[in-house]
Design an enzyme around this catalytic site. Structure first.
Site, PDB file in Angstrom:
ATOM      1  N   TYR A  23       0.829  -1.215   0.000  1.00 21.52           N
ATOM      2  CA  TYR A  23       0.000   0.000   0.000  1.00 21.52           C
ATOM      3  C   TYR A  23       0.863   1.263   0.000  1.00 21.52           C
ATOM      4  CZ  TYR A  23      -3.297  -3.464   1.878  1.00 21.52           C
ATOM      5  OH  TYR A  23      -4.061  -4.578   2.085  1.00 21.52           O
ATOM      6  N   TYR A 150     -14.089  -5.237   3.824  1.00 24.26           N
ATOM      7  CA  TYR A 150     -12.797  -5.623   3.271  1.00 24.26           C
ATOM      8  C   TYR A 150     -12.631  -7.120   3.484  1.00 24.26           C
ATOM      9  CZ  TYR A 150      -7.776  -6.295   2.826  1.00 24.26           C
ATOM     10  OH  TYR A 150      -6.541  -6.756   2.459  1.00 24.26           O
ATOM     11  N   ASP A 244     -16.668 -13.379   7.678  1.00 22.60           N
ATOM     12  CA  ASP A 244     -15.212 -13.225   7.669  1.00 22.60           C
ATOM     13  C   ASP A 244     -14.762 -12.714   9.042  1.00 22.60           C
ATOM     14  OD1 ASP A 244     -12.594 -12.425   7.344  1.00 22.60           O
ATOM     15  OD2 ASP A 244     -12.945 -11.291   5.498  1.00 22.60           O
ATOM     16  N   LYS A 273      -5.143 -14.012  10.869  1.00 25.85           N
ATOM     17  CA  LYS A 273      -4.555 -13.015  11.774  1.00 25.85           C
ATOM     18  C   LYS A 273      -4.219 -13.602  13.155  1.00 25.85           C
ATOM     19  CE  LYS A 273      -5.404  -8.766   9.398  1.00 25.85           C
ATOM     20  NZ  LYS A 273      -6.529  -8.608   8.464  1.00 25.85           N
TER      21      LYS A 273
HETATM   22  C1  LIG Z   1      -6.737  -8.891   7.011  1.00 25.28           C
HETATM   23  C2  LIG Z   1      -8.060  -9.301   6.520  1.00 25.28           C
HETATM   24  C3  LIG Z   1      -8.205 -10.110   5.369  1.00 25.28           C
HETATM   25  C4  LIG Z   1      -7.036 -10.517   4.520  1.00 25.28           C
HETATM   26  O1  LIG Z   1      -6.138 -11.336   5.183  1.00 25.28           O
HETATM   27  P1  LIG Z   1      -4.652 -11.483   4.584  1.00 25.28           P
HETATM   28  O2  LIG Z   1      -3.993 -12.480   5.476  1.00 25.28           O
HETATM   29  O3  LIG Z   1      -4.032 -10.122   4.680  1.00 25.28           O
HETATM   30  O4  LIG Z   1      -4.778 -11.960   3.197  1.00 25.28           O
HETATM   31  C5  LIG Z   1      -9.474 -10.500   5.001  1.00 25.28           C
HETATM   32  N1  LIG Z   1     -10.550 -10.130   5.716  1.00 25.28           N
HETATM   33  C6  LIG Z   1     -10.453  -9.363   6.814  1.00 25.28           C
HETATM   34  C7  LIG Z   1     -11.682  -9.013   7.571  1.00 25.28           C
HETATM   35  C8  LIG Z   1      -9.210  -8.906   7.253  1.00 25.28           C
HETATM   36  O5  LIG Z   1      -9.124  -8.120   8.333  1.00 25.28           O
END
Ligand SMILES: *Cc1c(COP(=O)(O)O)cnc(C)c1O
Length: 424
Positions: A23, A150, A244, A273
């Site tokens: 970014y 996102y 997600d 994460k």
């Molecule tokens: C960080 C994130 C992603 C992407 O994960 P990466 O490991 O960076 O590919 C997808 N969805 C959410 C909600 C996120 O916070």
């Protein structure tokens, strides 16, 4: 920070012109900081300075850095077997992790597909949803996604991100054209959403959203009722619901998973994460029994055709199992409640500052939103000079510290936010 040669070590000068940063406009980039050590909530710079970390590496390092329990588990696994292909072979950490996640997640979210990154787990979830219907004899190619959400940076996930954030217009036809909606905010809107979904169900494989927090979209919060409405709408229309939890999972919002606050069971959940405690790239896409069963057939073409090279990574799964041990043995939810109280008390005064538009707290997430986003860039070096790692983006300054952060360290973060915003 003026004389790069003096402060930055050899490896930095030798490698910096071969790296491409995330970014980042590389022509005008402020030089990134060389980090040589992490411990607890502290990062050490090459010149010896320490920063208190308010971000926990995009909130992955939930137990702080270098937690001895995770370090030990990973070291042991490393000596025994770092990784072996998952095709035709399985390993103990991966199966243990799957069993434990299935037990932790609500309902019959029982089948774990273990990959490397969050984006990839969302790609897998989307692929699962499309093939789920193909296997039932229906061709459904669209996803309903929401403004502000996102879900990753890969081409497939860009098609379910907020189009303005993801710069979709630049990528035009490369990105799949899905259906963008606003999250329902009232019962009336929820009813209209349900009707809309019913009418369009024949094209729609799944509805996808982030639960309770739109993270990268500016740390916007919404109430659990909305998730209930989405579950009701998807049930009424016969459409899958993908949640997600990559940001929200593992206590960040005050419960182990954000969906617990709504009492819903999505059809597919994505995790990453904090899954590995910030130690290893790792993600899991978890499906309910009925989703898994739609792939069972005599026909080999009805199998899920997906298999990343590092799937079921033993080292990453060992880190994740050790991380889950800590969620069980240490009172992370209690710590989140304490962090939430302290963030509320100590960030609230920011509301009175002239450039502050909003202050909002949920669990271990503290957000100060500014009126003027153009002020953000100038804040970044001020935080570093003050001895903290806080990285504002868009129009917000946010804290997502390790859940293990002490009251005193958290106070340094909140007071620095106040002081820096007060001077700007
Ligand atoms: C960080 C994130 C992603 C992407 O994960 P990466 O490991 O960076 O590919 C997808 N969805 C959410 C909600 C996120 O916070």
């Amino acid at each position: 920070m003026t004389d790069t040669q003096q402060i930055f070590p050899d490896w930095y000068r030798l490698g910096i012109n071969n790296i491409w940063l995330p970014y980042t406009q590389m022509q005008t980039v402020t030089p990134p900081l060389p980090i040589v050590k992490s411990e607890g909530v502290r990062l050490t710079l090459a010149d010896g300075r320490e920063l208190i970390d308010g971000i926990a590496s995009w909130w992955a390092a939930a137990h702080g850095y270098n937690h001895p329990h995770i370090m030990n588990a990973v070291e042991m696994q490393l000596r025994q077997m770092p990784h072996v292909m998952f095709g035709g072979l399985v390993n103990e950490p991966a199966l243990k992790l799957s069993q434990r996640l299935a037990n932790l997640l609500p309902g019959d979210l029982n089948r774990c597909f273990i990959a490397e990154s969050g984006s990839v787990s969302v790609e897998i979830a989307m692929k699962m949803a499309v093939q789920y219907f193909l296997n039932k004899g229906e061709r459904r190619s669209k996803f309903i996604h929401f403004r502000g959400c996102y879900h990753g940076d890969t081409l497939g996930t860009m098609g379910v991100c907020d189009p303005e954030e993801g710069m979709h217009s630049l990528f035009g036809d490369v990105i799949a054209d899905n259906i963008l909606c606003d999250l329902p905010r009232s019962e009336g809107e929820a009813e209209r959403f349900t009707e809309y979904l019913k009418e369009n169900a024949e094209n729609v494989a799944a509805v996808i959203t982030e639960p309770l927090v739109l993270g990268a979209g500016g740390m916007v919060f919404y109430p659990p009722e909305t998730l209930k409405w989405l579950r009701i709408a998807c049930d009424a229309a016969g459409v899958l619901l993908i949640i997600d939890e990559i940001f929200t999972g593992f206590c960040r919002t005050g419960t182990m998973f954000a969906i617990e606050q709504a009492g819903i069971v999505p059809d597919i959940v994505t995790l990453s994460k904090a899954l590995s405690g910030g130690v290893s790239p790792l993600s899991v896409c978890v499906a309910r029994d009925h989703v898994f069963e739609a792939f069972l057939d005599d026909d080999p073409l009805k199998a899920l055709m997906h298999g990343p090279t590092y799937m079921g990574h033993a080292l990453g799964c060992a880190a994740a199992n050790a991380s889950l041990d800590l969620f069980e043995s240490e009172d992370r939810l209690g710590q989140v409640a304490q962090i939430e109280r302290q963030l509320k008390a100590e960030l609230e005064p920011c509301r009175n500052l002239p450039n502050v538009k909003d202050v909002r707290i949920l669990g271990a997430i503290g957000v100060v939103q500014l009126h003027d986003a153009s002020a953000i860039e100038a804040l970044k070096p001020q935080f570093v000079d003050a001895g903290v790692w806080i990285r504002p983006f868009r129009d917000i300054v946010y804290l997502t510290p390790a859940l293990t952060i002490s009251e005193d360290d958290l106070r340094v973060l909140t007071q620095t936010v106040y002081q820096v915003l007060n001077q700007s």
